[in-house]
Motif scaffolding. Structure first.
Motif, PDB file in Angstrom:
ATOM      1  N   THR A  74       0.845  -1.200   0.000  1.00 49.93           N
ATOM      2  CA  THR A  74       0.000   0.000   0.000  1.00 49.93           C
ATOM      3  C   THR A  74       0.883   1.254   0.000  1.00 49.93           C
ATOM      4  OG1 THR A  74      -1.713  -1.216   1.179  1.00 49.93           O
ATOM      5  CG2 THR A  74      -1.825   1.193   1.296  1.00 49.93           C
ATOM      6  N   THR A  75       1.973   1.208   0.749  1.00 53.22           N
ATOM      7  CA  THR A  75       2.863   2.377   0.810  1.00 53.22           C
ATOM      8  C   THR A  75       3.436   2.686  -0.571  1.00 53.22           C
ATOM      9  OG1 THR A  75       3.427   1.795   3.075  1.00 53.22           O
ATOM     10  CG2 THR A  75       4.923   3.303   1.955  1.00 53.22           C
TER      11      THR A  75
ATOM     12  N   ILE B 153       2.906   5.919  -3.229  1.00 55.06           N
ATOM     13  CA  ILE B 153       3.967   6.739  -3.838  1.00 55.06           C
ATOM     14  C   ILE B 153       3.774   6.783  -5.360  1.00 55.06           C
ATOM     15  CG2 ILE B 153       6.473   6.962  -4.193  1.00 55.06           C
ATOM     16  CD1 ILE B 153       6.775   5.532  -1.406  1.00 55.06           C
ATOM     17  N   SER B 154       3.349   5.654  -5.949  1.00 54.74           N
ATOM     18  CA  SER B 154       3.095   5.599  -7.404  1.00 54.74           C
ATOM     19  C   SER B 154       1.818   6.304  -7.807  1.00 54.74           C
ATOM     20  CB  SER B 154       2.925   4.155  -7.866  1.00 54.74           C
ATOM     21  OG  SER B 154       4.111   3.473  -7.785  1.00 54.74           O
ATOM     22  N   SER B 155       1.034   6.748  -6.819  1.00 48.31           N
ATOM     23  CA  SER B 155      -0.252   7.414  -7.081  1.00 48.31           C
ATOM     24  C   SER B 155      -1.333   6.456  -7.576  1.00 48.31           C
ATOM     25  CB  SER B 155      -0.096   8.576  -8.069  1.00 48.31           C
ATOM     26  OG  SER B 155      -0.276   9.780  -7.405  1.00 48.31           O
ATOM     27  N   LEU B 156      -1.155   5.161  -7.342  1.00 47.18           N
ATOM     28  CA  LEU B 156      -2.253   4.232  -7.621  1.00 47.18           C
ATOM     29  C   LEU B 156      -3.300   4.399  -6.516  1.00 47.18           C
ATOM     30  CD1 LEU B 156      -0.087   1.153  -8.638  1.00 47.18           C
ATOM     31  CD2 LEU B 156      -1.377   2.664 -10.153  1.00 47.18           C
ATOM     32  N   LEU B 157      -2.852   4.892  -5.360  1.00 47.85           N
ATOM     33  CA  LEU B 157      -3.746   5.235  -4.252  1.00 47.85           C
ATOM     34  C   LEU B 157      -3.423   6.674  -3.851  1.00 47.85           C
ATOM     35  CD1 LEU B 157      -3.173   1.989  -2.157  1.00 47.85           C
ATOM     36  CD2 LEU B 157      -5.301   2.590  -3.337  1.00 47.85           C
ATOM     37  N   THR B 158      -4.410   7.353  -3.275  1.00 46.22           N
ATOM     38  CA  THR B 158      -4.201   8.752  -2.869  1.00 46.22           C
ATOM     39  C   THR B 158      -4.295   8.851  -1.349  1.00 46.22           C
ATOM     40  OG1 THR B 158      -5.241   9.413  -4.926  1.00 46.22           O
ATOM     41  CG2 THR B 158      -5.058  11.102  -3.238  1.00 46.22           C
ATOM     42  N   PRO B 159      -3.317   9.489  -0.717  1.00 46.77           N
ATOM     43  CA  PRO B 159      -3.417   9.608   0.741  1.00 46.77           C
ATOM     44  C   PRO B 159      -4.548  10.561   1.139  1.00 46.77           C
ATOM     45  CG  PRO B 159      -1.500  10.813  -0.068  1.00 46.77           C
ATOM     46  CD  PRO B 159      -2.094  10.119  -1.257  1.00 46.77           C
TER      47      PRO B 159
ATOM     48  N   GLU C 294       4.397  -1.993  10.946  1.00 42.43           N
ATOM     49  CA  GLU C 294       3.577  -2.933  11.721  1.00 42.43           C
ATOM     50  C   GLU C 294       2.170  -2.399  11.742  1.00 42.43           C
ATOM     51  OE1 GLU C 294       5.396  -4.977  15.531  1.00 42.43           O
ATOM     52  OE2 GLU C 294       6.216  -2.979  15.297  1.00 42.43           O
ATOM     53  N   ASN C 295       1.238  -3.216  11.273  1.00 38.49           N
ATOM     54  CA  ASN C 295      -0.174  -2.807  11.278  1.00 38.49           C
ATOM     55  C   ASN C 295      -0.369  -1.377  10.770  1.00 38.49           C
ATOM     56  OD1 ASN C 295      -0.994  -5.266  12.406  1.00 38.49           O
ATOM     57  ND2 ASN C 295      -0.330  -4.543  14.429  1.00 38.49           N
ATOM     58  N   GLY C 296       0.306  -1.059   9.661  1.00 38.66           N
ATOM     59  CA  GLY C 296       0.080   0.248   9.043  1.00 38.66           C
ATOM     60  C   GLY C 296       0.807   1.412   9.674  1.00 38.66           C
ATOM     61  N   ARG C 297       1.733   1.115  10.609  1.00 41.10           N
ATOM     62  CA  ARG C 297       2.503   2.203  11.245  1.00 41.10           C
ATOM     63  C   ARG C 297       3.983   1.889  11.190  1.00 41.10           C
ATOM     64  NH1 ARG C 297      -2.132   1.767  14.411  1.00 41.10           N
ATOM     65  NH2 ARG C 297      -3.134   3.763  14.873  1.00 41.10           N
ATOM     66  N   ILE C 298       4.809   2.936  11.022  1.00 41.05           N
ATOM     67  CA  ILE C 298       6.265   2.741  11.104  1.00 41.05           C
ATOM     68  C   ILE C 298       6.627   2.662  12.584  1.00 41.05           C
ATOM     69  CG2 ILE C 298       8.538   3.798  10.691  1.00 41.05           C
ATOM     70  CD1 ILE C 298       7.491   3.294   8.011  1.00 41.05           C
ATOM     71  N   THR C 299       7.280   1.557  12.963  1.00 43.20           N
ATOM     72  CA  THR C 299       7.582   1.408  14.398  1.00 43.20           C
ATOM     73  C   THR C 299       9.085   1.436  14.688  1.00 43.20           C
ATOM     74  OG1 THR C 299       7.475  -0.973  14.112  1.00 43.20           O
ATOM     75  CG2 THR C 299       5.484   0.111  14.929  1.00 43.20           C
ATOM     76  N   LEU C 300       9.893   1.283  13.658  1.00 45.84           N
ATOM     77  CA  LEU C 300      11.352   1.267  13.875  1.00 45.84           C
ATOM     78  C   LEU C 300      12.042   1.738  12.603  1.00 45.84           C
ATOM     79  CD1 LEU C 300      12.410  -2.248  15.256  1.00 45.84           C
ATOM     80  CD2 LEU C 300      12.961  -0.043  16.304  1.00 45.84           C
ATOM     81  N   GLY C 301      13.220   2.296  12.758  1.00 42.88           N
ATOM     82  CA  GLY C 301      14.016   2.666  11.590  1.00 42.88           C
ATOM     83  C   GLY C 301      15.473   2.671  11.975  1.00 42.88           C
ATOM     84  N   GLY C 302      16.347   2.440  11.021  1.00 41.16           N
ATOM     85  CA  GLY C 302      17.784   2.474  11.328  1.00 41.16           C
ATOM     86  C   GLY C 302      18.581   1.921  10.170  1.00 41.16           C
ATOM     87  N   THR C 303      19.890   1.753  10.378  1.00 38.14           N
ATOM     88  CA  THR C 303      20.697   1.141   9.329  1.00 38.14           C
ATOM     89  C   THR C 303      20.376  -0.355   9.306  1.00 38.14           C
ATOM     90  OG1 THR C 303      22.497   0.623  10.838  1.00 38.14           O
ATOM     91  CG2 THR C 303      22.590   2.781   9.752  1.00 38.14           C
TER      92      THR C 303
END
Ligand code: ATP
Length: 234
Positions: free
Chosen positions: A42-43, A47-53, A208-217
């Motif tokens: 979905t994300t 970005i491709s605009s197949l869906l609109t936020p 996770e379940n539609g939310r960003i929960t972690l990020g890093g290298t």
């Protein structure tokens, strides 16, 4: 390069992304990992605009792209290599590749780029007159990547390129993605193959379940206890 800013995305009344924000830096491989149904496809479809936020914005180098039609997104240099390849099965390999170069500079340079793609994937050149439905899974994935390259992208988004492929072909596809990055294309990769993608990426986010929960290298996430438990089976 790409900034996804607090987007909420729905299918009808069903919300599947909540306040998703992340950045893709020029020249990197960025990976989105997450369980089935977490919202990875979905994300990138958004970005491709197949869906609109319904809320939030998407910007490429400072230019807002949400609410633009999909063909405009390609002309801004973003291409989507979809899950399941989505080739035109009754068209030849070469016709499928040509379909990637319908606009602007990509159209003008079509035959030059075609030779470049055949150089990267000699097997596609051998099979250029065959219909896409006669290709093996690995060859179909190559054709889908080749079609993406035909649009002369700055940012290439891959949705589960390793899905359904034998391990040796997975290696081949991942080394091709690394090579494309080395040639100056920024990569956004969605994968279930977490161990290999964290090892090859610059940075990663967990959905996770539609939310960003972690990020890093990649190495930070590989060392993260939650990632180890949920995705690496350690
Ligand atoms: P997968 O690896 O299984 O493709 P994903 O992380 O890419 O998982 P999405 O395909 O983005 O997940 O799906 C996120 C949520 O949206 C899931 O709950 C899914 O059932 C739902 N969903 C996906 N496509 C649609 C649709 N066309 N209509 C309604 N709900 C959908």
């Amino acid at each position: 390069m790409l900034t996804v800013n607090h987007i909420d995305v729905f299918y009808g009344d069903l919300q599947v992304l909540w306040d998703v924000s992340f950045e893709v830096h020029e020249g990197e491989i960025l990976v989105l990992i997450g369980a089935n149904g977490a919202g990875k496809s979905t994300t990138i479809k958004t970005i491709s605009s197949l869906l609109t936020p319904q809320k939030g914005t998407i910007e490429l180098s400072g230019i807002r792209l949400d609410h633009h039609p999909p063909h405009d997104i390609i002309q801004h240099g973003i291409v989507h290599v979809p899950e399941g390849r989505r080739l035109f099965s009754e068209m030849t390999v070469e016709e499928n590749l040509i379909m990637g170069s319908l606009y602007g500079e990509a159209k003008t340079k079509r035959y030059e780029t075609l030779e470049y793609v055949y150089g990267l994937f000699p097997r596609l050149k051998e099979r250029r007159k065959q219909t896409a439905e006669t290709l093996s899974g690995g060859e179909q994935q190559m054709a889908a990547i080749g079609r993406g390259l035909m649009s002369l992208p700055k940012l290439m988004m891959f949705d589960e390129p390793s899905l359904g492929l034998a391990p040796i072909l997975v290696q081949e596809i991942f080394s091709m993605i690394r090579r494309i990055k080395e040639e100056g294309v920024t990569i956004l990769l969605v994968e279930q193959n977490v161990t290999q993608t964290l090892a090859m990426c610059n940075r990663a986010y967990v959905l996770e379940n539609g939310r960003i929960t972690l990020g890093g290298t990649g190495s930070e996430l590989m060392e993260n206890e939650k990632v180890k438990e949920a995705f690496l089976g350690i």
